[in-house]
Write a protein that holds these residues in place. Structure first.
Motif, PDB file in Angstrom:
ATOM      1  N   PRO A  76      45.636  40.999  43.289  1.00  0.00           N
ATOM      2  CA  PRO A  76      44.696  41.697  42.400  1.00  0.00           C
ATOM      3  C   PRO A  76      44.426  40.935  41.102  1.00  0.00           C
ATOM      4  O   PRO A  76      43.494  41.252  40.382  1.00  0.00           O
ATOM      5  N   ILE A  77      45.256  39.954  40.789  1.00  0.00           N
ATOM      6  CA  ILE A  77      45.120  39.227  39.526  1.00  0.00           C
ATOM      7  C   ILE A  77      44.489  37.860  39.796  1.00  0.00           C
ATOM      8  O   ILE A  77      45.069  37.024  40.493  1.00  0.00           O
ATOM      9  N   PRO A  78      43.296  37.612  39.265  1.00  0.00           N
ATOM     10  CA  PRO A  78      42.643  36.323  39.502  1.00  0.00           C
ATOM     11  C   PRO A  78      43.249  35.213  38.636  1.00  0.00           C
ATOM     12  O   PRO A  78      43.762  35.470  37.552  1.00  0.00           O
ATOM     13  N   SER A  90      43.661  30.050  33.512  1.00  0.00           N
ATOM     14  CA  SER A  90      43.409  31.308  32.822  1.00  0.00           C
ATOM     15  C   SER A  90      43.527  32.461  33.809  1.00  0.00           C
ATOM     16  O   SER A  90      43.192  32.333  34.986  1.00  0.00           O
ATOM     17  N   THR A  91      44.041  33.568  33.300  1.00  0.00           N
ATOM     18  CA  THR A  91      44.190  34.785  34.078  1.00  0.00           C
ATOM     19  C   THR A  91      44.181  35.948  33.116  1.00  0.00           C
ATOM     20  O   THR A  91      44.117  35.760  31.889  1.00  0.00           O
ATOM     21  N   GLU A  92      44.246  37.138  33.664  1.00  0.00           N
ATOM     22  CA  GLU A  92      44.282  38.334  32.834  1.00  0.00           C
ATOM     23  C   GLU A  92      45.216  39.328  33.512  1.00  0.00           C
ATOM     24  O   GLU A  92      45.047  39.629  34.689  1.00  0.00           O
ATOM     25  N   PRO A 101      44.444  38.688  28.179  1.00  0.00           N
ATOM     26  CA  PRO A 101      44.030  37.370  28.680  1.00  0.00           C
ATOM     27  C   PRO A 101      45.088  36.310  28.371  1.00  0.00           C
ATOM     28  O   PRO A 101      45.685  36.302  27.292  1.00  0.00           O
ATOM     29  N   ILE A 102      45.290  35.428  29.352  1.00  0.00           N
ATOM     30  CA  ILE A 102      46.230  34.316  29.186  1.00  0.00           C
ATOM     31  C   ILE A 102      45.469  33.023  29.439  1.00  0.00           C
ATOM     32  O   ILE A 102      44.789  32.890  30.458  1.00  0.00           O
ATOM     33  N   LEU A 103      45.585  32.082  28.519  1.00  0.00           N
ATOM     34  CA  LEU A 103      44.973  30.766  28.669  1.00  0.00           C
ATOM     35  C   LEU A 103      46.042  29.717  28.379  1.00  0.00           C
ATOM     36  O   LEU A 103      46.602  29.677  27.276  1.00  0.00           O
ATOM     37  N   VAL A 143      51.921  36.971  38.340  1.00  0.00           N
ATOM     38  CA  VAL A 143      50.837  36.557  39.227  1.00  0.00           C
ATOM     39  C   VAL A 143      51.434  36.002  40.525  1.00  0.00           C
ATOM     40  O   VAL A 143      52.363  35.204  40.493  1.00  0.00           O
ATOM     41  N   ASN A 144      50.886  36.460  41.641  1.00  0.00           N
ATOM     42  CA  ASN A 144      51.303  35.948  42.946  1.00  0.00           C
ATOM     43  C   ASN A 144      50.602  34.605  43.165  1.00  0.00           C
ATOM     44  O   ASN A 144      49.501  34.541  43.727  1.00  0.00           O
TER      45      ASN A 144
END
Length: 193
Positions: A76-78, A90-92, A101-103, A143-144
């Protein structure tokens, strides 16, 4: 008598020409010293056939994101990879129902085995000020990630195992150079026989 001499000279010259032609054919078809067809084909069979491709930052970004999305199709997490003056991930993630948000920005280093080591140079987690190691732990634990991506929080690195990206048809990929300043990324693509 003169006719017999001419005939004899004609047959001698004809014989010498045929002998020279035969020697020339033998010379052309004899392999050089140390040449062996068997050893050349067995080397190709072990290593496969390779070609080095020169790709741009945009090309690499597109290819990488295609494989990341394929591997994370059920997540579910891009996660998105971008290539500009550096490599960024980057992800959220949601924390208490609030998107965070994570960068993460990295300097890329090509490893001897053809994999790409991303060395962290900066981190942005929303408006929070957290250490890079913690940001990488958060990424790893929340995050998977694809199997070809190892997050190493203690080292502040991410290893992109290009050699382990699941490609069809016995194809493998290795990085040979990764020069972002000159937009010159080289990938060796090998097709196993």
């Amino acid at each position: 008598m003169m006719m017999k001499v001419w005939r004899l000279a004609f047959f001698v010259l004809l014989g010498l020409n045929l002998l020279a032609l035969l020697a020339f054919i033998i010379f052309l078809t004899t392999p050089a010293k140390g040449h062996s067809l068997e050893s050349a084909s067995s080397v190709e069979a072990l290593n496969g056939n390779s070609v080095v491709l020169n790709v741009t930052k945009a090309d690499f970004e597109g290819i990488a994101n295609t494989y990341i999305q394929q591997e994370m199709a059920n997540s579910p997490i891009p996660l998105t990879l971008a290539v500009n003056g550096d490599v960024s991930l980057s992800t959220e993630i949601e924390v208490f129902s609030v998107p965070l948000p994570i960068l993460l920005r990295f300097d890329p280093l090509v490893q001897e085995d053809g994999n790409l080591l991303l060395v962290q140079k900066s981190v942005e987690v929303g408006m929070l000020d957290i250490p890079p190691e913690s940001a990488l732990k958060l990424l790893r634990d929340s995050v998977n990630l694809p199997k070809f991506m190892d997050v190493l929080p203690a080292e502040e690195q991410v290893l992109l195992k290009l050699t382990e990206i699941p490609l069809d048809g016995g194809i493998s990929v290795q990085a040979t150079s990764f020069n972002l300043e000159e937009d010159d990324i080289r990938l060796r693509v090998t097709i196993q026989q």
